[in-house]
Design an enzyme around this catalytic site. Structure first.
Site, PDB file in Angstrom:
ATOM      1  N   THR A  30       8.057   1.000 -21.344  1.00  0.00           N
ATOM      2  CA  THR A  30       8.009   1.833 -20.137  1.00  0.00           C
ATOM      3  C   THR A  30       9.413   2.098 -19.600  1.00  0.00           C
ATOM      4  O   THR A  30       9.810   3.254 -19.397  1.00  0.00           O
ATOM      5  CB  THR A  30       7.160   1.125 -19.040  1.00  0.00           C
ATOM      6  OG1 THR A  30       5.875   0.840 -19.592  1.00  0.00           O
ATOM      7  CG2 THR A  30       7.004   2.005 -17.813  1.00  0.00           C
ATOM      8  N   GLU A  76      19.901  -4.023 -10.675  1.00  0.00           N
ATOM      9  CA  GLU A  76      19.279  -3.249  -9.597  1.00  0.00           C
ATOM     10  C   GLU A  76      17.787  -3.033  -9.832  1.00  0.00           C
ATOM     11  O   GLU A  76      16.977  -3.074  -8.899  1.00  0.00           O
ATOM     12  CB  GLU A  76      19.987  -1.892  -9.447  1.00  0.00           C
ATOM     13  CG  GLU A  76      19.547  -1.089  -8.253  1.00  0.00           C
ATOM     14  CD  GLU A  76      19.798  -1.805  -6.935  1.00  0.00           C
ATOM     15  OE1 GLU A  76      18.815  -2.311  -6.371  1.00  0.00           O
ATOM     16  OE2 GLU A  76      20.950  -1.877  -6.470  1.00  0.00           O
ATOM     17  N   GLY A 104      12.179  -2.035  -7.979  1.00  0.00           N
ATOM     18  CA  GLY A 104      12.257  -0.862  -8.863  1.00  0.00           C
ATOM     19  C   GLY A 104      13.315   0.144  -8.491  1.00  0.00           C
ATOM     20  O   GLY A 104      14.510  -0.109  -8.592  1.00  0.00           O
ATOM     21  N   ILE A 138      14.204   1.370  -5.603  1.00  0.00           N
ATOM     22  CA  ILE A 138      14.901   1.255  -4.306  1.00  0.00           C
ATOM     23  C   ILE A 138      16.223   0.521  -4.531  1.00  0.00           C
ATOM     24  O   ILE A 138      16.216  -0.596  -5.040  1.00  0.00           O
ATOM     25  CB  ILE A 138      14.065   0.458  -3.273  1.00  0.00           C
ATOM     26  CG1 ILE A 138      12.613   0.937  -3.257  1.00  0.00           C
ATOM     27  CG2 ILE A 138      14.695   0.562  -1.900  1.00  0.00           C
ATOM     28  CD1 ILE A 138      11.698   0.073  -2.387  1.00  0.00           C
ATOM     29  N   GLU A 183      -2.638  -5.394 -14.517  1.00  0.00           N
ATOM     30  CA  GLU A 183      -2.676  -5.855 -15.902  1.00  0.00           C
ATOM     31  C   GLU A 183      -4.027  -6.516 -16.199  1.00  0.00           C
ATOM     32  O   GLU A 183      -4.718  -6.973 -15.283  1.00  0.00           O
ATOM     33  CB  GLU A 183      -1.597  -6.924 -16.124  1.00  0.00           C
ATOM     34  CG  GLU A 183      -0.185  -6.505 -15.771  1.00  0.00           C
ATOM     35  CD  GLU A 183       0.484  -5.722 -16.878  1.00  0.00           C
ATOM     36  OE1 GLU A 183       0.091  -5.899 -18.046  1.00  0.00           O
ATOM     37  OE2 GLU A 183       1.387  -4.919 -16.576  1.00  0.00           O
ATOM     38  N   ASP A 213       5.330 -12.788  -9.407  1.00  0.00           N
ATOM     39  CA  ASP A 213       6.289 -11.679  -9.540  1.00  0.00           C
ATOM     40  C   ASP A 213       7.060 -11.474  -8.234  1.00  0.00           C
ATOM     41  O   ASP A 213       8.280 -11.293  -8.232  1.00  0.00           O
ATOM     42  CB  ASP A 213       5.523 -10.408  -9.938  1.00  0.00           C
ATOM     43  CG  ASP A 213       6.432  -9.195 -10.029  1.00  0.00           C
ATOM     44  OD1 ASP A 213       7.245  -9.130 -10.972  1.00  0.00           O
ATOM     45  OD2 ASP A 213       6.335  -8.319  -9.143  1.00  0.00           O
ATOM     46  N   LYS A 247      11.277 -11.971  -7.495  1.00  0.00           N
ATOM     47  CA  LYS A 247      12.150 -11.001  -6.819  1.00  0.00           C
ATOM     48  C   LYS A 247      12.737 -11.597  -5.543  1.00  0.00           C
ATOM     49  O   LYS A 247      13.910 -11.362  -5.216  1.00  0.00           O
ATOM     50  CB  LYS A 247      11.359  -9.725  -6.505  1.00  0.00           C
ATOM     51  CG  LYS A 247      10.926  -9.003  -7.779  1.00  0.00           C
ATOM     52  CD  LYS A 247       9.832  -7.994  -7.488  1.00  0.00           C
ATOM     53  CE  LYS A 247       9.396  -7.255  -8.734  1.00  0.00           C
ATOM     54  NZ  LYS A 247       8.133  -6.515  -8.509  1.00  0.00           N
TER      55      LYS A 247
HETATM   56  N1  LIG Z   1       7.316  -1.312 -15.986  1.00  0.00           N
HETATM   57  C1  LIG Z   1       7.915  -1.298 -14.812  1.00  0.00           C
HETATM   58  O1  LIG Z   1       7.591  -0.484 -13.958  1.00  0.00           O
HETATM   59  C2  LIG Z   1       9.018  -2.291 -14.501  1.00  0.00           C
HETATM   60  C3  LIG Z   1       9.640  -2.239 -13.233  1.00  0.00           C
HETATM   61  C4  LIG Z   1      10.689  -3.113 -12.941  1.00  0.00           C
HETATM   62  C5  LIG Z   1      11.076  -4.026 -13.902  1.00  0.00           C
HETATM   63  N2  LIG Z   1      10.454  -4.070 -15.112  1.00  0.00           N
HETATM   64  C6  LIG Z   1      10.921  -5.052 -16.085  1.00  0.00           C
HETATM   65  O2  LIG Z   1      11.461  -4.348 -17.192  1.00  0.00           O
HETATM   66  C7  LIG Z   1      11.261  -5.102 -18.374  1.00  0.00           C
HETATM   67  C8  LIG Z   1      10.519  -4.236 -19.392  1.00  0.00           C
HETATM   68  O3  LIG Z   1       9.270  -3.860 -18.856  1.00  0.00           O
HETATM   69  P1  LIG Z   1       8.383  -2.688 -19.503  1.00  0.00           P
HETATM   70  O4  LIG Z   1       7.331  -2.407 -18.526  1.00  0.00           O
HETATM   71  O5  LIG Z   1       9.235  -1.585 -19.963  1.00  0.00           O
HETATM   72  O6  LIG Z   1       7.749  -3.459 -20.748  1.00  0.00           O
HETATM   73  P2  LIG Z   1       7.012  -2.813 -22.019  1.00  0.00           P
HETATM   74  O7  LIG Z   1       6.564  -1.443 -21.739  1.00  0.00           O
HETATM   75  O8  LIG Z   1       6.016  -3.823 -22.461  1.00  0.00           O
HETATM   76  O9  LIG Z   1       8.180  -2.722 -23.099  1.00  0.00           O
HETATM   77  C9  LIG Z   1       8.729  -3.858 -23.708  1.00  0.00           C
HETATM   78  C10 LIG Z   1       9.592  -3.407 -24.874  1.00  0.00           C
HETATM   79  O10 LIG Z   1      10.196  -4.555 -25.471  1.00  0.00           O
HETATM   80  C11 LIG Z   1      10.030  -4.467 -26.878  1.00  0.00           C
HETATM   81  N3  LIG Z   1      10.012  -5.814 -27.449  1.00  0.00           N
HETATM   82  C12 LIG Z   1       9.070  -6.765 -27.333  1.00  0.00           C
HETATM   83  N4  LIG Z   1       9.413  -7.858 -28.020  1.00  0.00           N
HETATM   84  C13 LIG Z   1      10.592  -7.575 -28.612  1.00  0.00           C
HETATM   85  C14 LIG Z   1      11.453  -8.272 -29.487  1.00  0.00           C
HETATM   86  N5  LIG Z   1      11.162  -9.518 -29.891  1.00  0.00           N
HETATM   87  N6  LIG Z   1      12.591  -7.673 -29.890  1.00  0.00           N
HETATM   88  C15 LIG Z   1      12.898  -6.415 -29.502  1.00  0.00           C
HETATM   89  N7  LIG Z   1      12.121  -5.690 -28.665  1.00  0.00           N
HETATM   90  C16 LIG Z   1      10.986  -6.281 -28.237  1.00  0.00           C
HETATM   91  C17 LIG Z   1       8.742  -3.733 -27.104  1.00  0.00           C
HETATM   92  O11 LIG Z   1       8.760  -3.167 -28.410  1.00  0.00           O
HETATM   93  P3  LIG Z   1       7.582  -2.204 -28.978  1.00  0.00           P
HETATM   94  O12 LIG Z   1       7.658  -0.949 -28.157  1.00  0.00           O
HETATM   95  O13 LIG Z   1       7.973  -1.947 -30.387  1.00  0.00           O
HETATM   96  O14 LIG Z   1       6.330  -2.964 -28.824  1.00  0.00           O
HETATM   97  C18 LIG Z   1       8.815  -2.688 -26.004  1.00  0.00           C
HETATM   98  O15 LIG Z   1       9.530  -1.564 -26.414  1.00  0.00           O
HETATM   99  C19 LIG Z   1      10.524  -6.376 -17.936  1.00  0.00           C
HETATM  100  O16 LIG Z   1      11.459  -7.391 -17.673  1.00  0.00           O
HETATM  101  C20 LIG Z   1       9.863  -5.953 -16.656  1.00  0.00           C
HETATM  102  O17 LIG Z   1       9.610  -7.039 -15.781  1.00  0.00           O
HETATM  103  C21 LIG Z   1       9.439  -3.217 -15.410  1.00  0.00           C
END
Ligand SMILES: NC(=O)c1ccc[n+]([C@@H]2O[C@H](COP(=O)([O-])OP(=O)(O)OC[C@H]3O[C@@H](n4cnc5c(N)ncnc54)[C@H](OP(=O)(O)O)[C@@H]3O)[C@@H](O)[C@H]2O)c1
Length: 433
Positions: free
Chosen positions: A15, A132, A137, A139, A193, A204, A208
């Site tokens: 994402t 940041e 997110g 903000i 989730e 969570d 933060k």
């Molecule tokens: N989603 C949000 O709105 C949001 C907001 C603020 C902060 N965050 C933080 O941002 C981070 C990512 O969140 P997300 O929502 O983007 O997660 P996500 O959609 O589940 O994406 C995770 C990514 O990591 C990859 N990955 C997993 N295991 C891996 C490994 N061993 N080696 C290399 N890549 C690997 C996955 O690969 P594949 O695509 O190939 O499966 C995927 O591309 C987290 O720390 C989360 O807390 C997220």
């Protein structure tokens, strides 16, 4: 412009990683003008190479092993967007810092557990540790607290830091439904989730909050010292009573210095329905900081999602490209104070207590006696319905008291024969105007 590009490696293309790829593709010119040099994705890594991600990886070099990429790719900065407090994500950040590369991450779990150590490693290598996107997110609250409010001592920082919880509480309020039903609906809509525990149990938010507290008070990041309660026990009945009393129920993360140390707590709160934070609804987040010179400042916006989170990551990258370096947690890592935690038993505040009682003469007097025994004084009693045979709810609002006294009262009241369910307690949080 003809400056050297800032070459970056992105670990994780989900994402947030996908959102960042899109932002860099769409806003490349703007970023270049602002940063004074282009930002170029030179290397990427994710779990599954062949996945159709809906965006081009163009000239970026692919790495199967993200930790190896962090150590070996020819880049100045590594962006960690995998997630998790340990494992690959941690290795990626540690490897990058050890090799003198800047780190940008959205990973609140990692920072909550290892933030101080990572900040020390970054300082040693004389590189940035930027996060940041990890709190609220889109903000820009880290920058606001660390740079914008640098002239203030903060007496309190608090916020709605989890969009899933705020969405569920807002829905419960609007539709008068119970938690379980609203959670199930949120899951089917993709707002929660399949395993909702990190969100609804307050973890969570606590991650933060631990980061916010460190940035606000110059103390080491102390996740283990956060008092954490989630929203599973909030009922439609308590929301209705809150409404009647002029309150909204919000899951807040609150940090403040007290005479005992730094208090960090996450729990449902009753807040004045007219306060700005009470009107932050649905998936939105908000952070309020109370400073001695500035007064109260309110920041709100989208706390998650590809666009808002990528927006925050991009801001960190522009800072790095510009050569801006600031201590990650407001003061140099070596100068962060040891965290002295103010225990929850010493917390002072007013309390909402709701009992289900058999409607017999004398019950309210019994409860009043239990409160008086611990010198907890009552501000109001509310009884809406009466029933000759079924239990009815009775609400008590206390004046300010100490949590330890309130806990003793609750235990005593739970043991009364006329009280048929465990008492429900929700803390009342007085808010800045
Ligand atoms: N989603 C949000 O709105 C949001 C907001 C603020 C902060 N965050 C933080 O941002 C981070 C990512 O969140 P997300 O929502 O983007 O997660 P996500 O959609 O589940 O994406 C995770 C990514 O990591 C990859 N990955 C997993 N295991 C891996 C490994 N061993 N080696 C290399 N890549 C690997 C996955 O690969 P594949 O695509 O190939 O499966 C995927 O591309 C987290 O720390 C989360 O807390 C997220």
């Amino acid at each position: 412009v003809n400056a050297t590009p800032l070459n970056i490696a992105i670990a994780g293309l989900g994402t947030v990683g996908g959102g960042l790829m899109k932002l860099i593709a769409d806003q490349g010119d703007l970023l270049e003008k602002r940063a004074g040099r282009p930002i170029r994705v030179a290397a990427v890594s994710a779990k599954t190479r062949g996945k159709n991600r809906g965006f081009a990886l163009d000239g970026a070099q692919w790495f199967d092993d993200a930790a190896k990429m962090a150590a070996e790719a020819n880049v100045e900065a590594v962006v960690e967007l995998i997630g998790g407090s340990d494992g690959v994500a941690r290795q990626v950040c540690e490897n990058a810092l050890a090799k003198g590369r800047h780190v940008v991450t959205a990973n609140k779990a990692l920072l909550a557990h290892h933030g101080t150590a990572l900040a020390r490693a970054a300082e040693k290598a004389n590189v940035a540790l930027a996060f940041e996107a990890a709190v609220a997110g889109g903000i820009p609250v880290i920058k606001a607290l660390r740079e914008g409010l640098a002239g203030n001592r903060l007496s309190r920082v608090y916020g709605i830091l989890n969009g899933t919880c705020n969405y569920i509480l807002t829905q419960m309020q609007e539709s008068k439904r119970e938690f379980a039903e609203v959670l199930a609906e949120a899951q089917s809509l993709g707002y929660a989730e399949a395993d909702p525990s990190f969100d609804v149990d307050g973890i969570d938010t606590a991650h933060k909050l631990a980061i916010l507290a460190s940035v606000s008070f110059g103390t080491e990041v102390g996740f283990d010292a956060v008092h954490v309660e989630g929203i599973r026990h909030v009922s439609a009945l308590d929301i209705a009573f809150a409404d009647e009393l002029g309150y909204r129920i919000k899951l807040l993360g609150i940090a403040r210095p007290t005479e005992h140390g730094i208090e960090q707590r996450v729990h449902p709160c009753m807040v004045d329905a007219t306060a700005p934070i009470a009107r932050v609804s649905g998936v939105f987040n908000a952070v309020v900081a109370d400073g001695d010179f500035v007064g109260s400042t309110v920041f709100q916006g989208r706390g998650a999602g590809a666009g808002p989170t990528a927006s925050a990551v991009a801001a960190d990258l522009v800072d790095i490209a510009r050569g801006v370096r600031v201590p990650a947690f407001s003061v140099p890592a070596g100068k962060l104070a040891k965290l002295k935690a103010s225990p929850m038993e010493r917390h002072r505040g007013a309390y909402y207590m709701r009992l289900m009682v058999q409607d017999r003469p004398g019950v309210i007097a019994q409860v009043a006696q239990a409160l008086a025994d611990d010198s907890v004084s009552m501000e109001a009693v509310l009884q809406r319905a009466r029933h000759p045979t079924e239990a009815v709810p009775v609400v008590f609002i206390t004046h300010e008291t100490e949590e330890a006294a309130m806990n003793r009262v609750l235990a005593k009241i739970a043991a009364l024969g006329t009280v048929v369910e465990p008492p429900r307690m929700i803390r009342i949080e007085p808010l800045s105007q």
